[in-house]
Design an enzyme around this catalytic site. Structure first.
Site, PDB file in Angstrom:
ATOM      1  N   HIS A 380      -1.663  -0.389  -4.110  1.00  0.00           N
ATOM      2  CA  HIS A 380      -1.410  -1.311  -2.991  1.00  0.00           C
ATOM      3  C   HIS A 380      -1.941  -0.710  -1.687  1.00  0.00           C
ATOM      4  CE1 HIS A 380       1.246  -4.231  -0.713  1.00  0.00           C
ATOM      5  NE2 HIS A 380       1.063  -3.299   0.211  1.00  0.00           N
ATOM      6  N   GLU A 381      -1.515   0.512  -1.383  1.00  0.00           N
ATOM      7  CA  GLU A 381      -1.935   1.141  -0.131  1.00  0.00           C
ATOM      8  C   GLU A 381      -3.432   1.461  -0.124  1.00  0.00           C
ATOM      9  OE1 GLU A 381      -0.063   0.935   2.273  1.00  0.00           O
ATOM     10  OE2 GLU A 381       1.873   0.606   1.296  1.00  0.00           O
ATOM     11  N   HIS A 384      -5.236  -1.491   1.176  1.00  0.00           N
ATOM     12  CA  HIS A 384      -5.279  -1.504   2.642  1.00  0.00           C
ATOM     13  C   HIS A 384      -6.349  -0.540   3.163  1.00  0.00           C
ATOM     14  CE1 HIS A 384      -1.887  -4.077   3.320  1.00  0.00           C
ATOM     15  NE2 HIS A 384      -1.003  -3.259   2.799  1.00  0.00           N
ATOM     16  N   HIS A 387      -9.892  -1.702   2.642  1.00  0.00           N
ATOM     17  CA  HIS A 387     -10.113  -2.797   3.586  1.00  0.00           C
ATOM     18  C   HIS A 387     -10.441  -2.225   4.976  1.00  0.00           C
ATOM     19  CE1 HIS A 387      -8.467  -6.914   5.237  1.00  0.00           C
ATOM     20  NE2 HIS A 387      -9.750  -6.735   5.496  1.00  0.00           N
TER      21      HIS A 387
END
Length: 589
Positions: A380-381, A384, A387
């Site tokens: 998940h991180e 980020h 991105h």
């Protein structure tokens, strides 16, 4: 565990930002000089396109340095909160941010006062990179105050953040939990493990020991939470918005209807699916009565997965294969170059996040304990961080910062690809059921629980807007009531459930939580197409990650192939949950 006991390779390397304090303070000094230069533009900001462009470029230069300094200071404070050198650095950069806010308050006023001239300038390609940001500045005209009032608002901005700062600085200590006659440490990182324990007394004890601390400090937490709501209501009022929600979605550049669309789907139209899921849990656990602290017990007891950090990266590389070697190279750089701080240590901030700046790598804070949730949090991180990396390397500084509204898409796409990979590679029916269960729990957290959080947050904002009292009893009673409605009549609420509202940090982030639901629904649509072999969707998605914040969130997502204003993507997400639930029931029954 003490920080000194962690192997260096499992801690982040912040020396790549600054080697020593002198470098940090050098950037502060340069930033202060740049700020003085920027203030000299007052009164002549728009006298020519050349002048405006010089100002904007110089402001970007200062902002990049300040962001770099802030990144270094806050990352260090989050893992070593008692280090006063880092606390001094954080206070220094926060003071500089406050000074710049006050000294540059003239900028928006001069742009708006000369709007026709600025609109003409925007036709020139020399301002191409600044078109979106300047158009947003012009659109803010109805909400802009006069220069003297803007200066006053800027001066109190730092004071208005005190509630969030108090919340972030609070570090509670919890009574140990007794497991098989042994005392075990309870903290934010271990709470979920205790709530998964097969012994109900362990679960109940952990829940009570954890949330009684929030009850003990309830007046402090009530003051901080109500303070945030009152601050948001104050700013929306003085800037002539109809409500704090209207102000928030304006800043996100999305329509207000989107917020209520998401809440209606989860809290009304499809909540029956969540109640059906809770009924199944009660049945499978064989409990006459089921409490909210019982709901984290794994329903597939025969499968217990533990992962090392290295195993996590092996799996992540396989799960994200559809994105190609360039994407995976960034993932592996995060490991090799030590962008990640993995393990929980004494005093370390709880939870997980990805943070960074235009002049640094994106860094990840985790509290890794080796379960599937740790693996899921890591991917998940990393979503980020990739991105952020792609945005920073493909956009000018001014367009590199994507809005929070689209931030959760990249992370949730990664999580969804992971769970599909784990289900597809399950070695048995039981293992497949385990991962379906994990995905059901993930869906519950994102498409059911976050809208309930959003409902609570919205009601608090409305209370603040209407000057209604906001004592701890009022807020905890409301939160307890919403939880009972949310979980359904078959689930009993523990007496401390109301105080668990003080545990949710996102209530301090101004209408953040509903964006998780949007991220999940968009992610499901994107992943479905990717797994069906749609190479064009992969390309559109990667271009979305590279686009930063150069357009409105709705436009960015539409270009990624998904329209967030379309009811169909929300209906599809809840039908996906229903299909998973049907498959899970067949497997476990």
């Amino acid at each position: 565990m003490e920080r000194k006991d962690i192997e260096e390779k499992y801690t982040w390397d912040l020396s790549k930002i600054y080697q020593d304090p002198q470098e940090f303070y050098h950037d502060i000094e340069v930033s202060e000089q740049l700020l003085d230069e920027l203030t000299s533009f007052q009164g002549k900001l728009t006298e020519s396109i050349e002048t405006l462009l010089r100002f904007l470029s110089k402001r970007d230069e200062m902002s990049m340095l300040v962001s770099k300094a802030y990144c270094f200071a806050h990352l260090n404070c989050d893992v070593e909160p008692k280090n006063q050198e880092y606390q001094k650095m954080l206070a220094t950069v926060m003071s500089l941010i406050q000074q710049s806010s006050v000294k540059l308050v003239f900028v928006d006023n001069e742009i708006v006062e000369n709007d026709e001239k600025v609109k003409e300038y925007l036709k020139d390609d020399r301002l191409k990179s600044y078109r979106y940001s300047l158009k947003n500045a012009l659109a803010f005209k109805p909400h802009l105050l006069d220069k003297e009032q803007e200066e006053l608002v800027a001066k109190v901005d730092n004071i208005s953040e005190l509630a969030e700062q108090v919340f972030d600085s609070l570090r509670l200590e919890f009574e140990d939990v007794e497991v098989n006659g042994q005392k075990k440490t309870l903290n934010q990182a271990t709470l979920n493990e205790f709530l998964k324990n097969k012994d109900r007394e362990v679960r109940k004890q952990a829940y009570h020991h954890f949330f009684k601390e929030y009850q003990r400090f309830e007046n402090t937490f009530a003051s901080t939470l109500s303070g945030v709501m009152k601050k948001d209501a104050f700013y929306s009022d003085i800037r002539h918005f109809d409500s704090p929600l209207a102000a928030s979605v304006f800043n996100d550049d999305v329509p207000t209807d989107l917020f209520f669309k998401i809440l209606d789907k989860a809290n009304n139209e499809y909540r029956y699916l969540f109640h059906r899921y809770n009924h199944l849990k009660k049945e499978l656990l064989g409990l006459d009565e089921i409490y909210n602290y019982d709901l984290s017990v794994p329903l597939v007891k025969s499968v217990s997965k533990k992962f090392t950090i290295e195993e996590c990266f092996d799996i992540i590389n396989q799960a994200l294969t559809p994105f190609g070697k360039d994407y995976l190279a960034i993932i592996n750089r995060a490991k090799e170059e030590r962008w990640i701080d993995y393990y929980p240590t004494v005093g370390k901030r709880g939870g997980a996040y990805s943070s960074g700046s235009y002049l640094t790598q994106p860094y990840i804070l985790m509290n890794f304990i080796g379960d599937y949730n740790s693996l899921s949090t890591m991917i998940h991180e990393l979503g980020h961080s990739v991105h952020t990396y792609l945005s920073s390397h493909n956009q000018d500084y001014i367009n590199s910062n994507y809005r929070i509204f689209v931030a959760e898409v990249a992370s949730t796409v990664n999580e969804t690809l992971l769970i599909n990979y784990m289900m597809d590679h399950a070695s048995s029916k039981e293992e497949k059921a385990y991962y379906i269960y994990e995905q059901l729990e993930n869906c519950v957290g994102l498409i059911f629980r976050q809208p309930m959080f959003a409902d609570f947050e919205h009601r608090l904002h409305e209370m603040a807007k209407n000057n209604e009292p906001m004592s701890s009893k009022i807020m905890t009673d409301l939160y307890g009531k919403l939880n009972q409605e949310y979980f359904g009549k078959e689930v009993k609420m523990d007496e401390l459930v109301g105080w668990s509202c003080y545990y949710v940090p996102h209530f301090y982030y101004d209408y953040y939580v509903y964006k998780y639901t949007l991220g999940m629904t968009v992610a499901l649509a994107i992943v479905k197409r990717i797994l069906n072999g749609d190479t064009q969707q992969v390309e559109r998605y990667l271009n979305f990650l590279k686009s930063g914040g150069k357009e409105s969130p709705v436009d960015l997502l539409s270009h990624a192939g998904v329209d967030p204003l379309d009811d169909a993507i929300y209906d599809d997400a809840f039908h996906y949950f229903e299909d998973l639930l049907n498959e899970f029931e067949k497997l476990v029954k």
